[in-house]
Design a protein around this motif. Structure first.
Motif, PDB file in Angstrom:
ATOM      1  N   SER A 243       0.843  -1.194   0.000  1.00 17.35           N
ATOM      2  CA  SER A 243       0.000   0.000   0.000  1.00 17.35           C
ATOM      3  C   SER A 243       0.877   1.242   0.000  1.00 17.35           C
ATOM      4  N   LEU A 244       0.299   2.368  -0.377  1.00 16.09           N
ATOM      5  CA  LEU A 244       1.033   3.635  -0.355  1.00 16.09           C
ATOM      6  C   LEU A 244       1.507   3.947   1.059  1.00 16.09           C
ATOM      7  N   LEU A 245       0.654   3.730   2.046  1.00 16.79           N
ATOM      8  CA  LEU A 245       1.021   4.001   3.432  1.00 16.79           C
ATOM      9  C   LEU A 245       2.202   3.128   3.873  1.00 16.79           C
ATOM     10  N   ALA A 246       2.173   1.855   3.515  1.00 17.00           N
ATOM     11  CA  ALA A 246       3.286   0.962   3.869  1.00 17.00           C
ATOM     12  C   ALA A 246       4.575   1.398   3.184  1.00 17.00           C
ATOM     13  N   PHE A 247       4.468   1.850   1.949  1.00 20.39           N
ATOM     14  CA  PHE A 247       5.637   2.329   1.206  1.00 20.39           C
ATOM     15  C   PHE A 247       6.252   3.554   1.889  1.00 20.39           C
ATOM     16  N   ILE A 248       5.425   4.533   2.230  1.00 19.59           N
ATOM     17  CA  ILE A 248       5.920   5.736   2.907  1.00 19.59           C
ATOM     18  C   ILE A 248       6.567   5.364   4.237  1.00 19.59           C
TER      19      ILE A 248
ATOM     20  N   ALA B 125       3.102  14.650   6.313  1.00 19.35           N
ATOM     21  CA  ALA B 125       1.954  14.993   5.475  1.00 19.35           C
ATOM     22  C   ALA B 125       1.025  13.791   5.360  1.00 19.35           C
ATOM     23  N   PRO B 126      -0.254  14.029   5.141  1.00 25.40           N
ATOM     24  CA  PRO B 126      -1.163  12.898   4.926  1.00 25.40           C
ATOM     25  C   PRO B 126      -0.724  12.147   3.671  1.00 25.40           C
ATOM     26  N   PRO B 127      -0.894  10.830   3.641  1.00 31.91           N
ATOM     27  CA  PRO B 127      -0.414  10.039   2.499  1.00 31.91           C
ATOM     28  C   PRO B 127      -0.913  10.522   1.145  1.00 31.91           C
ATOM     29  N   HIS B 128      -2.148  11.056   1.070  1.00 30.79           N
ATOM     30  CA  HIS B 128      -2.650  11.489  -0.240  1.00 30.79           C
ATOM     31  C   HIS B 128      -1.840  12.648  -0.818  1.00 30.79           C
TER      32      HIS B 128
END
Length: 193
Positions: A121-126, A163-166
């Motif tokens: 997921s994007l969150l896991a990547f960040i 920052a928020p993931p979006h």
């Protein structure tokens, strides 16, 4: 009394372009194209300073390794700096995925915890990229350089700014752009160059 974590500096350099950058393929491991090689060679005078870093890393992809080699960095590949794992979408363009799985693309773009492709997921990547910054051993006042995928720079910006993931979707990183992150674990500042 607890000693504060060491102060460190990380410079992240986006790799030069490969054909995958031009056609927007997910998690593609193609090497630099001819224009990418030329771009790196043209930038050597302004990027040669990076060779003074005590530690030199790169994403494991061919284009990151090659960019580092052309600059004389002889970087050590770091699995934590690889591009986002796109699962079954690896090697596809966004247009191809949207034609095949439009609902999954919408879900992936709107929910940072979503991984409809079966990858990361994007969150896991960040969080993975941020975890690398937080745990990379650099002596107090030390400097590390990493040649990475542009996506890794975007993830690092989101992580450092909290920052928020979006926000990730609103950051554009061009080939050979640099980002310097300074501070200590949990207390980072950044500078775009």
């Amino acid at each position: 009394m607890h000693a504060s974590p060491p102060y460190a500096r990380f410079t992240l350099l986006a790799a030069a372009r490969s054909a995958s950058v031009l056609d927007g393929r997910f998690d593609d491991d193609r090497p630099l194209d001819a224009a990418g090689w030329q771009d790196v060679q043209r930038m050597i005078p302004s990027l040669v300073r990076l060779a003074a870093a005590e530690l030199r890393y790169c994403s494991p992809s061919a284009r990151c390794r090659e960019t580092g080699e052309v600059l004389g960095l002889t970087p050590l590949p770091q699995p934590a700096l690889r591009d986002c794992d796109m699962g079954r979408w690896r090697g596809w363009t966004l247009r191809e995925v949207t034609a095949r799985e439009p609902r999954n693309v919408d879900w992936w773009l709107s929910d940072p915890r979503a991984a409809p492709h079966g990858g990361e997921s994007l969150l896991a990547f960040i969080q993975r990229v941020g975890g690398w910054l937080e745990t990379r051993p650099v002596g107090d006042g030390g400097w590390a350089v990493a040649v990475t995928e542009p996506a890794v720079l975007r993830a690092a910006i989101c992580y450092v700014l909290k920052a928020p993931p979006h926000a990730y979707w609103h950051i554009e990183v061009h080939p050979l752009a640099t980002l310097t992150v300074t501070g200590r674990a949990g207390e980072w500042t950044l500078r775009l160059e």
